[in-house]
Design an enzyme around this catalytic site. Structure first.
Site, short mmCIF file in Angstrom:
data_model
loop_
_atom_site.label_atom_id
_atom_site.label_comp_id
_atom_site.label_asym_id
_atom_site.label_seq_id
_atom_site.Cartn_x
_atom_site.Cartn_y
_atom_site.Cartn_z
NE ARG A 133 -2.91 6.26 -10.28
CZ ARG A 133 -3.69 7.12 -9.62
NH1 ARG A 133 -4.31 6.73 -8.54
NH2 ARG A 133 -3.85 8.34 -10.06
CE1 TYR A 151 -9.62 -6.48 -3.56
CE2 TYR A 151 -10.64 -4.95 -5.09
CZ TYR A 151 -9.50 -5.49 -4.52
OH TYR A 151 -8.26 -5.04 -4.88
CG HIS A 185 -14.58 -2.60 -3.67
ND1 HIS A 185 -15.23 -2.78 -4.87
CD2 HIS A 185 -13.59 -1.71 -3.92
CE1 HIS A 185 -14.67 -2.02 -5.80
NE2 HIS A 185 -13.68 -1.36 -5.26
NE ARG A 241 -10.96 -0.01 1.77
CZ ARG A 241 -11.06 0.01 0.44
NH1 ARG A 241 -11.89 -0.78 -0.18
NH2 ARG A 241 -10.31 0.84 -0.28
CG HIS A 289 -14.72 3.62 -11.02
ND1 HIS A 289 -15.50 3.64 -9.87
CD2 HIS A 289 -13.64 2.86 -10.72
CE1 HIS A 289 -14.90 2.93 -8.92
NE2 HIS A 289 -13.78 2.45 -9.40
CG ASN A 296 -2.11 -0.89 1.11
OD1 ASN A 296 -2.39 -1.43 0.03
ND2 ASN A 296 -2.82 -1.08 2.20
#
Length: 719
Positions: free
Chosen positions: A438, A501, A625, A597, A468, A57
């Protein structure tokens, strides 16, 4: 309304004191990830996994967020964020916040986790602690397997300082000429093509103080470091130290000037491989000043960019140990289930039914004509629901067209195979592949080309916007009319992440949703300027406006003496306008619960501002998610799910779709998800007004882990 509440007018709710830093809030999220690695209740190998996730991360955070801030500083940008910080102030505060966290991570790994690993037969040892026989084996291994791959690079007047690739692990080596006595600097890259941890064979897998265990080995860089004389014959190896760098890896694509977006992104990907400027160096803490200074000067770094590491550099590679066959040191295996509502139903005489050779005989189209269906991954099987919907559409001779958006998908995706099969079967297939996802750009380019070659109509997205949204549309001829079937979800069409997720998806054949998706795809693939939709909330068209309207509706209910209630679950809450509106709602008496989250820039619990707002974050074995938005509306409730977080980029710079859920049974399922999440006392953290988080503990109560509860609920739904 109290005096304190009246003292802050809506125009003042944008004061920086009422907002948390986006960057520091993300670091607090990663702190919660790190806590999972420190928490003894988490199985050992899972703790190593969370150590690795914390590190990976941070890699992306530096490659994108810190790199962007450094560029702003270099460009002398002084614009302040909603919380009142300039770019340079943000970099300062990031450094001050992060360094103690990194120190805690490495200290815990060295002093706690390595010892626990050894106690469970997983011995990651230092080369110097090996026996002569073990070192002899590794020396031979080095000569045969490692040495041929290495390329030592000298630094002298004839050899300029070498290029150091992004995220590479390296040895800074100081050698001395035995004849002249002159010292030289060299760099040896630790090759990524070899395993980071070199295991010893079973015959040598024994610690001097312990019996033979499950695994024993050493870090690859130590094997190289203790055999450097093979790389520098005739020289005396004086010193060696490990370091690792992170570069700016964000893409900058001038879409308006690009004749071909795919070619423009491919060009930028080549630049990324070469790498942007260095934004961070991790280096062994005991590295001598001359070596440290040389590296900093050559890569243009300051002390703010350097992180001293006491121990193993690059803990992201600890994920390797999840591959060990030690199931008792991992979370119990979870196998997603197909809910009974998706299982085969008796055949009927309906002339529109078809007889497909599907795995369990289920006809999803017939199921959706009966009722909308809600799926909750990974508790519910992605393969047995959404993937089957696409597969059946590809096989069904009555399906005329399939349209989908693909933001991220896996390398072996059955979805891609189904779309190719559909095109080969003569169906009209249109897919929007988002090339700007990305770190998935190259993968998506490859998929786009493969789809195009099979006859699929592929578009790459809209200029200036990322697509998206997660939507799919199947157009089917049934008798004399056309019926449209839709999937609208919160997660990507990715079978791999669908197991990790938590996401939601609505499957339906409601006519207004089919018409809306048809309009949305025309907007994505053509020149449509669609500005209104029957049911969908679409960004950047009407989503921001509609969300604001829904919040204001709760305010109006409170002002009319009724109860106002709002619950929202999402990944991130950043948008200042939405936050200011939530403050207004709190001042009006609306009860607000937020399940966020990751990043949250809203400060809850401020007197007169956000007294009625509570924020929790859930961090567990699965990545939260899903996005759910609930508005009470005096009992005429509104439930929404979709792809959008409440961030400026999602509301203004991305194509997103949020859908109302209208079936009473499904609305109750969503409310159950929200209520179970809010009651979590195992993985939930409460956000404090100062931006810190406080983990909930069961105490004398029964443990309520929302993710475990959802697994139990899924098992019941499959019966």
């Amino acid at each position: 309304m109290t005096t304190a509440e009246r003292s802050v007018a809506p125009s003042d709710l944008r004061d920086p004191q009422y907002y948390l830093s986006r960057e520091l809030s993300w670091l607090e999220f990663n702190r919660r990830v790190l806590h999972e690695a420190l928490d003894g209740r988490t199985p050992l190998l899972e703790r190593l996994k969370f150590m690795a996730i914390f590190s990976s991360n941070l890699d992306e955070y530096f490659m994108v967020r810190v790199a962007g801030l450094k560029q702003q500083v270099e460009a002398q940008v002084s614009k302040r964020t909603p919380d009142g910080r300039t770019p340079s102030e943000q970099l300062r505060d990031i450094s001050q916040t992060l360094r103690p966290m990194v120190l805690e991570q490495h200290t815990h790994f060295q002093q706690v986790l390595r010892l626990e690993m050894a106690d469970h037969g997983i011995s990651l040892v230092d080369y110097s602690a090996l026996s002569d026989e073990q070192q002899a084996y590794l020396e031979k291994y080095f000569e045969e397997q490692i040495f041929p791959v290495l390329t030592p690079l000298a630094v002298d007047p004839g050899h300029p300082f070498p290029y150091i690739s992004n995220l590479s692990l390296n040895l800074a080596v100081v050698v001395r000429n035995a004849h002249t006595g002159r010292e030289r600097f060299a760099r040896v890259k630790v090759p990524k093509v070899l395993p980071r941890f070199v295991s010893l064979p079973p015959s040598l897998k024994q610690d001097q103080d312990k019996a033979s265990g499950e695994w024993m080995g050493v870090p690859l860089e130590q094997v190289i470091a203790h055999n450097l004389e093979f790389l520098f014959p005739g020289m005396i190896v004086e010193d060696h130290h490990t370091f690792r760098i992170t570069r700016n890896a964000d893409l900058e694509v001038e879409e308006d000037e690009a004749d071909d977006l795919m070619l423009a992104i491919e060009k930028e990907l080549r630049k990324r491989r070469l790498g942007g400027s260095v934004v961070r160096m991790e280096i062994e803490a005991n590295t001598p000043e001359p070596v440290r200074t040389t590296l900093m000067q050559e890569m243009g770094l300051t002390e703010h960019d350097v992180y001293d590491i006491d121990g193993l550099v690059g803990l992201g590679d600890l994920m390797t140990f999840m591959g060990l066959p030690l199931e008792d040191l991992k979370d119990p295996t979870w196998s997603p289930v197909v809910p009974s509502t998706f299982k085969a139903i008796p055949s009927s005489s309906d002339e529109d039914d078809i007889n497909l050779d599907l795995e369990d005989g289920t006809d999803i189209f017939r199921l959706l004509r009966q009722q909308d269906r809600l799926v909750h991954h990974p508790y519910h099987s992605f393969a047995g629901t959404v993937q089957q919907f696409i597969t059946q559409a590809a096989q069904d001779p009555k399906v005329l067209a399939i349209k989908m958006t693909l933001y991220r998908t896996s390398g072996d995706s059955p979805i891609i195979s189904a779309l190719i099969s559909a095109a080969e079967n003569g169906k009209q297939v249109a897919v929007l592949v988002e090339l700007k996802a990305r770190f998935d750009e190259e993968n998506n380019i490859n998929w786009a080309r493969k789809l195009e070659k099979s006859g699929v109509h592929v578009v790459y997205g809209l200029v200036g916007l990322k697509t998206h949204t997660k939507v799919a549309l199947a157009v089917r001829r049934e008798g004399d009319h056309i019926r449209r079937y839709v999937h609208i979800g919160t997660g990507n069409y990715n079978p791999k992440t669908a197991r990790l997720y938590t996401d939601l998806g609505l499957l339906s054949c409601r006519a207004n949703l089919g018409a809306d998706l048809t309009d949305l795809f025309n907007y994505l693939t053509g020149y449509s300027q669609q500005q209104s939709y029957r049911k969908l909330l679409v960004a950047p068209v009407n989503l921001r406006q509609q969300l604001t309207t829904l919040i204001h509706r709760e305010i109006e209910r409170c002002q009319a003496g009724e109860a106002g209630r709002l619950i929202a679950k999402m990944n991130s809450l950043v948008d200042p306008e939405i936050i200011a509106t939530l403050y207004e709602a709190s001042q009006a008496g609306v009860e607000i619960d937020l399940i966020v989250r990751g990043i949250c820039c809203l400060r809850p619990g401020m007197e007169g501002i956000s007294d009625n707002i509570r924020v929790i974050s859930i961090v567990g074995r699965l990545l939260e998610h899903s996005r759910i938005f609930y508005f009470h509306n005096s009992g005429d409730e509104t439930f929404l799910i979709g792809s959008a977080d409440w961030m400026p980029r999602n509301l203004d710079r991305r194509v997103e779709a949020v859908v109302p859920v209208e079936d009473p049974q499904l609305r109750q399922e969503l409310m159950t998800i929200l209520e179970v999440s809010l009651a979590d006392n195992r993985q939930a953290w409460d956000l404090q007004a100062d931006g810190s988080y406080r983990q909930r503990h069961p105490g004398d109560e029964a443990v309520r882990s929302s993710q475990a509860i959802f697994m139990d609920m899924a098992l019941q739904s499959a019966e």
